[in-house]
Design a protein around this motif. Structure first.
Motif, PDB file in Angstrom:
ATOM      1  N   ALA C 311       0.850  -1.180   0.000  1.00 18.52           N
ATOM      2  CA  ALA C 311       0.000   0.000   0.000  1.00 18.52           C
ATOM      3  C   ALA C 311       0.890   1.235   0.000  1.00 18.52           C
ATOM      4  O   ALA C 311       1.904   1.268   0.690  1.00 18.52           O
ATOM      5  N   PRO C 312       0.528   2.284  -0.770  1.00 20.79           N
ATOM      6  CA  PRO C 312       1.342   3.502  -0.777  1.00 20.79           C
ATOM      7  C   PRO C 312       1.174   4.315   0.512  1.00 20.79           C
ATOM      8  O   PRO C 312       2.104   4.997   0.932  1.00 20.79           O
ATOM      9  N   ASN C 313      -0.022   4.263   1.103  1.00 20.60           N
ATOM     10  CA  ASN C 313      -0.270   5.074   2.300  1.00 20.60           C
ATOM     11  C   ASN C 313       0.190   6.507   2.028  1.00 20.60           C
ATOM     12  O   ASN C 313       1.072   7.038   2.694  1.00 20.60           O
ATOM     13  N   ALA C 314      -0.433   7.067   1.024  1.00 17.73           N
ATOM     14  CA  ALA C 314       0.024   8.359   0.513  1.00 17.73           C
ATOM     15  C   ALA C 314      -1.009   9.452   0.731  1.00 17.73           C
ATOM     16  O   ALA C 314      -2.214   9.205   0.698  1.00 17.73           O
ATOM     17  N   VAL C 315      -0.495  10.662   0.955  1.00 16.94           N
ATOM     18  CA  VAL C 315      -1.339  11.857   0.942  1.00 16.94           C
ATOM     19  C   VAL C 315      -0.639  12.922   0.106  1.00 16.94           C
ATOM     20  O   VAL C 315       0.590  12.922  -0.022  1.00 16.94           O
ATOM     21  N   LEU C 316      -1.428  13.789  -0.446  1.00 17.05           N
ATOM     22  CA  LEU C 316      -0.874  14.986  -1.048  1.00 17.05           C
ATOM     23  C   LEU C 316      -1.375  16.174  -0.228  1.00 17.05           C
ATOM     24  O   LEU C 316      -2.572  16.311   0.027  1.00 17.05           O
TER      25      LEU C 316
END
Lengths: 318, 318, 318, 318
Positions: C311-316
């Motif tokens: 999972a990238p577990n990303a935020v912008l």
């Protein structure tokens, strides 16, 4: 012991066909497995001659990639015990229905609304009605009768390919019974050898991988005649070496019910145990060679409380 | 058919005790299950009188929280099929050794270096030597003999509590055999009823939860005498209703080998099948009531390629 | 800091195209993630204005039934703690690649024989070369640039349907970059918004269920021009809201390599991080509304030792 | 933006202590994560100087054998894709709470009957109240403040061993804050570095294996003073490198509530996010070296609908 009525004497079922409910009481969760009495188990033991034992479960992972692609393969981890004294192991993603299995009476309903003996989906999920634990607690011991379908097709002069669709009507079933040289007895466990599983295991990976997109297999015809024939045999169970017992594709749409997909009749109305993807080819070869098509069948389904399906863990002893 | 030597005629084993290897050939993976011949299966069928069937597997999840806390409980998901025609199901975290089980000959070695018949850990992991699939392919059908240990302890006037440690020496085992009224025959499957599992299921959650921290159970004594007794019985297998067959705690340290933890002798040297956490109390009650302590035992271990352990899927038919 | 050569100055790759290996040393496992230096992370933080945070991972189970039918859905168990003080939970059957994910450099090779930076399958399986843990330990913080592909297609007057195949060539990518109003900077994380995931979640179950049999999606064109364009952008990563970043179907046969399935070029030759099934529609709407197409992207891939994907577990943050 | 009252101005809670419910509305599922506004996220980005990134999740499987022995280790399978083009992977037995994690507000209640904001167990299980998906959808971006507890203990001249119990009272917390050189701001994410995880990973297997039987760790004292201190700091979250944030053992019995086990106050009354088993030692070393104890914290919890817990997937950027 219950004396079962003939099919045509059963009451009509709401969406067509006849209804086999309530013959063993309103709360019964066993269905035709009730026919497997102690007397019949003892009689089955009396069939043992040589003591030859035929395991009827295919090894886990035999049907890979899975025939129903939603399931995936079982995953096995071997764990070395700390300190080096030995090993432990654990399984994940074990779908009983991806390999040799019994369908419990909770697997398929007579209709989308109602299961064997008037159980609802709610009854299954919250009270365990019709689930596999009931059979496991009772035990499944009786006479196994091998029906050699390729031999029957040959005897009737019909072409046959175990890797594609073929419908077995009562005439073919009768021919197979005659080849077996037996009269049906109540509580028989019919072993429908089609050759499908054996054909499957001989296919290269690419063929097996493509199968789920266009599943085909020989099996019981989609007809009331076949239902009548099976009910009147008073068999407790029918197990085959295909994934569906009945010919595939079936028509599972509500408009084709209840004979488009006779699981709905056999499981949902009759309470008949269906076994799928059993390993029958070694047994079939022995039957053909010895001329003996019966033996003592012992199955100990996984005692899974609330289980929808389970490994049969079956042997036939001849 | 192999005629097995007496224990004292076996060659000495490197770390103490005697070595039962190579009696069935250098590549054998079955061990004493080899004694379960077709003749003996047929003879076992001949023991069936009433046809009464005793399932010997406890329902999945019976031993909860798990006795070995590293394992956790099996997890079951029931999946409603899209379109509402029925259910499917799947299991995760299924540790065969957390419930009724056979230990395969790959579970515990004679020593940390070497397993039954000189197999190495590498042989087990890469070639499947000694793993459970070999027994599943052979089938396990033979005479089951119930040994009622609480009754034997009573007969000897010894105090007994199934919830704590008690060591069964040859005298107690002989007493149990005499109560059963049988002479041992090669290939017997001995069912060691201690009352532990029955005691366990009657405990409240808090007692069961505390157990893993201080595990105790009755079982075989940790002695060469017990090993000699069992070998000379020429039993193929010993199954009990405890988690270890032998009394617990055992001493698994290398310095106590091979009799501190007789798994190392029974599995690693003898190639004997050990069954654990079997459900024996209903059978024991029937034996006590009828005076018949033998029957036809049929076990179909889960056909798990490379498996270290498996559900026995066993019944005894009397 | 490494100054990357232009695509046409890279050495030729054995089966076609150019080879981006060894620019960060022979033992490098990070690939173009090396471009994400502390300086660039600090610069990215400088882009934050409003502090608005856009989570870029779709909830677990969003893509159900799974787009790759071999995977199945994640299974979640909530466990009530004994004594009633609260809950615990556990996941089974969690395929990172069934939802929002990074493909590690171990996922797809340049060819069937060799992975990024000359790693072999053996290197991946036994030494963890190229696996996801390397990125997790480095952290992924940089400038995210949204490329709004539907807007670019509209600007070019081309018809567009996010639910079917469409190939984005350099002209479309350039148009999207111009709409974003940015010049590429080394280490950019390009967010390729196609509208596919948003389209998917609006489809009824029957449409979603049929998809795996005939998968189609818009994405990067299968051409060397696209590879050259991306390399020369010196982006560290390209993430999209489709399952493949590149247009689907691709041609994964060896004869079409390396441009039939440009995963082989992007991952296997360039060492470029590919993100799939990211949730980009909320971010795209905000970009269109505010005219700001860049922000600080922070991704913390699951620190899975030996993991192929995560999972990238990303935020912008904008 | 909500202005939070002081602890002593909160209404009394039914079983002792004060009640932090309903400050963000009756249906709120976020608790103090509400304090993480866009303004505060933007301010946190303004703290970034060097761009150095500290991943705060320990690799999966770090805490092995599991500290809570009911859980077991995550199991990872790498699957070679048919045709040899690459790999896929899948995880089973993934307990978020066995590694770096956030406890959601559904993990522990204020009492056995009631969870944060008056949610019931039924609300959690059927409506997803308080579960982790709410935080994942909101995103967690704010100022992280490292509190170096070993340094604070040293400064106070108190003996300290990270491998055993130690209770941090407000005096120690204040000392740590002074070492950090910061005044608390609403929405801070306090990172309680105790040295436990670092100590743990340096222990041999036998020590780690014995730990679950007698768990001990330093952490917050079990007192109303600590609760008052934390509430009045107006932190949104407290994460530590231990398994419980608070000192262990705690007293979880109902008679000791609510301060015997201050999870009940912090989660159940305050709605405070608790992070456990985070990897803080590298960050702590950098803070000590640079004298900078604050940075931009970005956490993207696994977007698990209905999840009780989740990996934080957190980094601190300085």
């Amino acid at each position: 012991m219950v004396n079962l009525p003939d099919y045509d004497d059963l009451p009509p079922a709401p969406d067509g066909g006849r209804l086999g409910w309530h013959l063993f009481g309103p709360d019964d969760d066993l269905g035709l497995i009730n026919l497997l009495t102690a007397e019949r188990a003892a009689a089955a033991a009396g069939l043992v001659r040589r003591g030859e034992t035929f395991p009827l479960d295919a090894p886990l992972g035999t049907f890979s990639p899975p025939l129903n692609s939603a399931r995936g393969n079982p995953r096995h981890h071997v764990i070395a015990q700390p300190g080096g004294i030995g090993f432990d192991d654990v399984w994940d993603n074990l779908y009983p229905q991806a390999g040799s299995q019994w369908d419990s009476l909770a697997h398929i309903g007579y209709s989308r609304e109602i299961y064997y003996n008037a159980a609802t989906a709610e009854d299954i999920l919250t009270k365990g009605r019709n689930t596999i634990g009931h059979w496991a607690a009772h035990g499944i011991v009786g006479r196994g009768v091998l029906l050699d379908m390729p031999a029957a097709m040959r005897a009737l002069g019909r072409p046959y390919d175990p890797g594609t669709t073929a419908e077995f009507d009562p005439e073919v079933l009768e021919t197979a019974r005659e080849i077996a040289g037996v009269a049906y007895e109540p509580g028989d466990i019919l072993l429908l050898h089609t050759g499908f599983a054996d054909w499957y295991t001989r296919q290269p990976f690419e063929v097996r991988r493509a199968l789920p997109r266009d599943l085909k297999a020989p099996g019981l015809a989609h007809s009331e005649d076949v239902c009548r024939y099976l009910w009147n045999s008073h068999a407790a169970a029918v197990a085959s070496d295909t994934f569906a017992v009945e010919a595939w594709p079936a028509d599972t749409s509500p408009s084709a019910a209840p004979f488009g997909f006779i699981h709905q009749m056999l499981i949902g109305s009759f309470g008949m145990a269906l076994g799928e993807l059993w390993h029958l080819s070694d047994l079939a070869a022995d039957c053909a060679q010895t001329g003996v098509y019966v033996g003592m069948l012992v199955s100990s389904p996984t005692p899974a409380p609330g289980g929808i399906s389970a490994a049969p863990n079956a042997v036939l002893v001849k």
